[in-house]
Scaffold this motif. Sequence first.
Motif, PDB file in Angstrom:
ATOM      1  N   SER A  15       0.914  -1.124  -0.024  1.00 39.30           N
ATOM      2  CA  SER A  15       0.011  -0.029  -0.239  1.00 39.30           C
ATOM      3  C   SER A  15       0.939   1.395  -0.032  1.00 39.30           C
ATOM      4  O   SER A  15       0.589   2.333  -0.623  1.00 39.30           O
ATOM      5  CB  SER A  15      -1.000  -0.192   1.160  1.00 39.30           C
ATOM      6  N   ILE A  16       1.828   1.337   0.739  1.00 32.89           N
ATOM      7  CA  ILE A  16       3.061   2.458   0.759  1.00 32.89           C
ATOM      8  C   ILE A  16       3.492   2.557  -0.444  1.00 32.89           C
ATOM      9  O   ILE A  16       3.547   3.843  -1.038  1.00 32.89           O
ATOM     10  CB  ILE A  16       3.806   2.253   1.969  1.00 32.89           C
ATOM     11  N   GLU A  17       4.086   1.465  -1.010  1.00 36.13           N
ATOM     12  CA  GLU A  17       4.630   1.751  -2.472  1.00 36.13           C
ATOM     13  C   GLU A  17       3.507   2.352  -3.571  1.00 36.13           C
ATOM     14  O   GLU A  17       3.794   3.404  -4.201  1.00 36.13           O
ATOM     15  CB  GLU A  17       5.179   0.324  -3.133  1.00 36.13           C
ATOM     16  N   LYS A  18       2.273   1.647  -3.482  1.00 35.84           N
ATOM     17  CA  LYS A  18       1.400   2.171  -4.353  1.00 35.84           C
ATOM     18  C   LYS A  18       1.000   3.785  -4.023  1.00 35.84           C
ATOM     19  O   LYS A  18       0.554   4.412  -5.208  1.00 35.84           O
ATOM     20  CB  LYS A  18      -0.290   1.323  -4.358  1.00 35.84           C
ATOM     21  N   THR A  19       0.585   3.963  -2.839  1.00 39.91           N
ATOM     22  CA  THR A  19       0.113   5.244  -2.621  1.00 39.91           C
ATOM     23  C   THR A  19       1.216   6.295  -2.753  1.00 39.91           C
ATOM     24  O   THR A  19       0.779   7.392  -3.517  1.00 39.91           O
ATOM     25  CB  THR A  19      -0.118   5.305  -0.873  1.00 39.91           C
ATOM     26  N   GLY A  21       4.361   5.864  -4.448  1.00 44.85           N
ATOM     27  CA  GLY A  21       5.021   6.082  -5.750  1.00 44.85           C
ATOM     28  C   GLY A  21       6.370   5.727  -5.734  1.00 44.85           C
ATOM     29  O   GLY A  21       7.229   5.999  -6.413  1.00 44.85           O
ATOM     30  N   ARG A  22       7.200   5.208  -4.376  1.00 45.10           N
ATOM     31  CA  ARG A  22       8.502   4.821  -4.473  1.00 45.10           C
ATOM     32  C   ARG A  22       8.498   3.652  -3.644  1.00 45.10           C
ATOM     33  O   ARG A  22       7.784   3.421  -2.754  1.00 45.10           O
ATOM     34  CB  ARG A  22       8.951   6.025  -3.356  1.00 45.10           C
ATOM     35  N   PRO A  23       9.437   2.647  -4.264  1.00 45.36           N
ATOM     36  CA  PRO A  23       9.872   1.615  -3.367  1.00 45.36           C
ATOM     37  C   PRO A  23      10.207   1.745  -1.844  1.00 45.36           C
ATOM     38  O   PRO A  23      10.694   2.566  -1.526  1.00 45.36           O
ATOM     39  CB  PRO A  23      11.142   0.981  -4.299  1.00 45.36           C
ATOM     40  N   ILE A  24      10.032   0.767  -1.092  1.00 42.24           N
ATOM     41  CA  ILE A  24      10.204   0.695   0.305  1.00 42.24           C
ATOM     42  C   ILE A  24      11.657   0.818   0.557  1.00 42.24           C
ATOM     43  O   ILE A  24      12.068   1.478   1.684  1.00 42.24           O
ATOM     44  CB  ILE A  24       9.739  -0.699   0.979  1.00 42.24           C
ATOM     45  N   ALA A  25      12.512   0.475  -0.600  1.00 38.95           N
ATOM     46  CA  ALA A  25      13.937   0.537  -0.232  1.00 38.95           C
ATOM     47  C   ALA A  25      14.390   1.965  -0.048  1.00 38.95           C
ATOM     48  O   ALA A  25      15.086   2.341   0.592  1.00 38.95           O
ATOM     49  CB  ALA A  25      14.797  -0.239  -1.180  1.00 38.95           C
ATOM     50  N   GLU A  26      13.658   2.841  -0.796  1.00 38.90           N
ATOM     51  CA  GLU A  26      13.888   4.302  -0.899  1.00 38.90           C
ATOM     52  C   GLU A  26      13.277   4.758   0.414  1.00 38.90           C
ATOM     53  O   GLU A  26      14.039   5.640   0.868  1.00 38.90           O
ATOM     54  CB  GLU A  26      13.406   5.109  -2.072  1.00 38.90           C
ATOM     55  N   TRP A  27      12.343   4.368   0.755  1.00 39.15           N
ATOM     56  CA  TRP A  27      11.667   5.180   2.131  1.00 39.15           C
ATOM     57  C   TRP A  27      12.654   4.648   3.287  1.00 39.15           C
ATOM     58  O   TRP A  27      13.091   5.534   4.221  1.00 39.15           O
ATOM     59  CB  TRP A  27      10.473   4.777   2.455  1.00 39.15           C
ATOM     60  N   LYS A  28      13.022   3.487   3.268  1.00 36.72           N
ATOM     61  CA  LYS A  28      14.016   3.038   4.233  1.00 36.72           C
ATOM     62  C   LYS A  28      15.543   3.749   4.209  1.00 36.72           C
ATOM     63  O   LYS A  28      15.964   4.125   5.357  1.00 36.72           O
ATOM     64  CB  LYS A  28      14.391   1.281   4.261  1.00 36.72           C
ATOM     65  N   ALA A  29      15.888   4.190   3.261  1.00 27.15           N
ATOM     66  CA  ALA A  29      17.114   4.681   2.861  1.00 27.15           C
ATOM     67  C   ALA A  29      17.052   6.184   3.357  1.00 27.15           C
ATOM     68  O   ALA A  29      18.082   6.675   4.036  1.00 27.15           O
ATOM     69  CB  ALA A  29      17.541   4.698   1.516  1.00 27.15           C
ATOM     70  N   LEU A  30      15.867   6.787   3.202  1.00 19.59           N
ATOM     71  CA  LEU A  30      15.473   8.102   3.861  1.00 19.59           C
ATOM     72  C   LEU A  30      15.617   7.892   5.416  1.00 19.59           C
ATOM     73  O   LEU A  30      16.129   8.800   6.134  1.00 19.59           O
ATOM     74  CB  LEU A  30      14.277   8.627   3.432  1.00 19.59           C
ATOM     75  N   VAL A  31      15.043   6.958   5.909  1.00 15.14           N
ATOM     76  CA  VAL A  31      15.035   7.054   7.498  1.00 15.14           C
ATOM     77  C   VAL A  31      16.382   6.642   8.031  1.00 15.14           C
ATOM     78  O   VAL A  31      16.753   7.228   8.875  1.00 15.14           O
ATOM     79  CB  VAL A  31      13.996   5.657   7.922  1.00 15.14           C
ATOM     80  N   ARG A  32      17.230   5.709   7.258  1.00 16.30           N
ATOM     81  CA  ARG A  32      18.555   5.478   7.812  1.00 16.30           C
ATOM     82  C   ARG A  32      19.414   6.639   7.646  1.00 16.30           C
ATOM     83  O   ARG A  32      20.262   6.825   8.247  1.00 16.30           O
ATOM     84  CB  ARG A  32      19.190   4.365   6.879  1.00 16.30           C
ATOM     85  N   ALA A  44       7.649  11.518  12.265  1.00 15.29           N
ATOM     86  CA  ALA A  44       7.301  13.193  11.872  1.00 15.29           C
ATOM     87  C   ALA A  44       7.941  13.674  10.682  1.00 15.29           C
ATOM     88  O   ALA A  44       7.381  14.201   9.863  1.00 15.29           O
ATOM     89  CB  ALA A  44       7.552  13.986  13.027  1.00 15.29           C
ATOM     90  N   MET A  45       9.334  13.186  10.325  1.00 21.54           N
ATOM     91  CA  MET A  45       9.844  13.573   9.113  1.00 21.54           C
ATOM     92  C   MET A  45       9.097  13.006   7.951  1.00 21.54           C
ATOM     93  O   MET A  45       8.808  13.774   6.925  1.00 21.54           O
ATOM     94  CB  MET A  45      11.277  13.188   9.214  1.00 21.54           C
ATOM     95  N   LEU A  46       8.868  11.698   7.789  1.00 20.85           N
ATOM     96  CA  LEU A  46       8.071  11.226   6.796  1.00 20.85           C
ATOM     97  C   LEU A  46       6.659  11.693   6.687  1.00 20.85           C
ATOM     98  O   LEU A  46       6.480  11.918   5.405  1.00 20.85           O
ATOM     99  CB  LEU A  46       7.799   9.692   7.221  1.00 20.85           C
ATOM    100  N   LYS A  47       6.201  12.164   7.582  1.00 24.21           N
ATOM    101  CA  LYS A  47       4.726  12.758   7.528  1.00 24.21           C
ATOM    102  C   LYS A  47       4.869  14.431   7.051  1.00 24.21           C
ATOM    103  O   LYS A  47       4.147  14.675   6.295  1.00 24.21           O
ATOM    104  CB  LYS A  47       4.185  12.864   8.915  1.00 24.21           C
ATOM    105  N   THR A  48       5.832  14.933   7.736  1.00 20.87           N
ATOM    106  CA  THR A  48       5.935  16.536   7.452  1.00 20.87           C
ATOM    107  C   THR A  48       6.632  16.748   5.904  1.00 20.87           C
ATOM    108  O   THR A  48       6.122  17.637   5.015  1.00 20.87           O
ATOM    109  CB  THR A  48       6.522  17.117   8.545  1.00 20.87           C
ATOM    110  N   GLU A  49       7.899  16.032   5.879  1.00 20.26           N
ATOM    111  CA  GLU A  49       8.344  16.304   4.401  1.00 20.26           C
ATOM    112  C   GLU A  49       7.931  15.210   3.395  1.00 20.26           C
ATOM    113  O   GLU A  49       8.293  15.959   2.310  1.00 20.26           O
ATOM    114  CB  GLU A  49      10.140  16.053   4.824  1.00 20.26           C
ATOM    115  N   HIS A  50       7.308  14.322   3.610  1.00 21.56           N
ATOM    116  CA  HIS A  50       6.962  13.638   2.331  1.00 21.56           C
ATOM    117  C   HIS A  50       5.567  13.287   2.295  1.00 21.56           C
ATOM    118  O   HIS A  50       4.959  12.458   1.590  1.00 21.56           O
ATOM    119  CB  HIS A  50       7.743  12.220   2.420  1.00 21.56           C
ATOM    120  N   GLY A  51       4.813  13.720   3.338  1.00 19.75           N
ATOM    121  CA  GLY A  51       3.231  13.805   3.126  1.00 19.75           C
ATOM    122  C   GLY A  51       2.797  12.437   3.561  1.00 19.75           C
ATOM    123  O   GLY A  51       1.492  11.990   3.101  1.00 19.75           O
ATOM    124  N   MET A  52       3.319  11.371   4.283  1.00 19.55           N
ATOM    125  CA  MET A  52       2.935  10.033   4.403  1.00 19.55           C
ATOM    126  C   MET A  52       2.216  10.201   5.721  1.00 19.55           C
ATOM    127  O   MET A  52       2.224  10.783   6.631  1.00 19.55           O
ATOM    128  CB  MET A  52       4.306   9.109   4.630  1.00 19.55           C
TER     129      MET A  52
END
Length: 70
Positions: A15-19, A21-32, A44-52
């Motif tokens: 659902s995250i990838e579909k909603t 438009g980025r693969p999970i690997a990219e989201w994990k890289a942002l977190v790391r 909070a970073m994912l919510k405010t900077e990326h609208g998740m």
Amino acid sequence: MAEEKIKGPASYFPSIEKTYGRPIAEWKALVRGRLPAKHMELVAMLKTEHGMGHGHANAVVAHTLAEEGA
């Protein structure tokens, strides 16, 4: 044999990838890239900077931190 259902944070990944438009690997890289940081700071970073949404952000952070052993 029936396919085993994915449980826990990873169950959100399709659902995250579909909603967003980025693969999970990219989201994990942002977190790391923000480590060391607290769980909720990363959410909070994912919510405010990326609208998740909160649930999706929490799932990505929880799964990534578990892999990192944090």
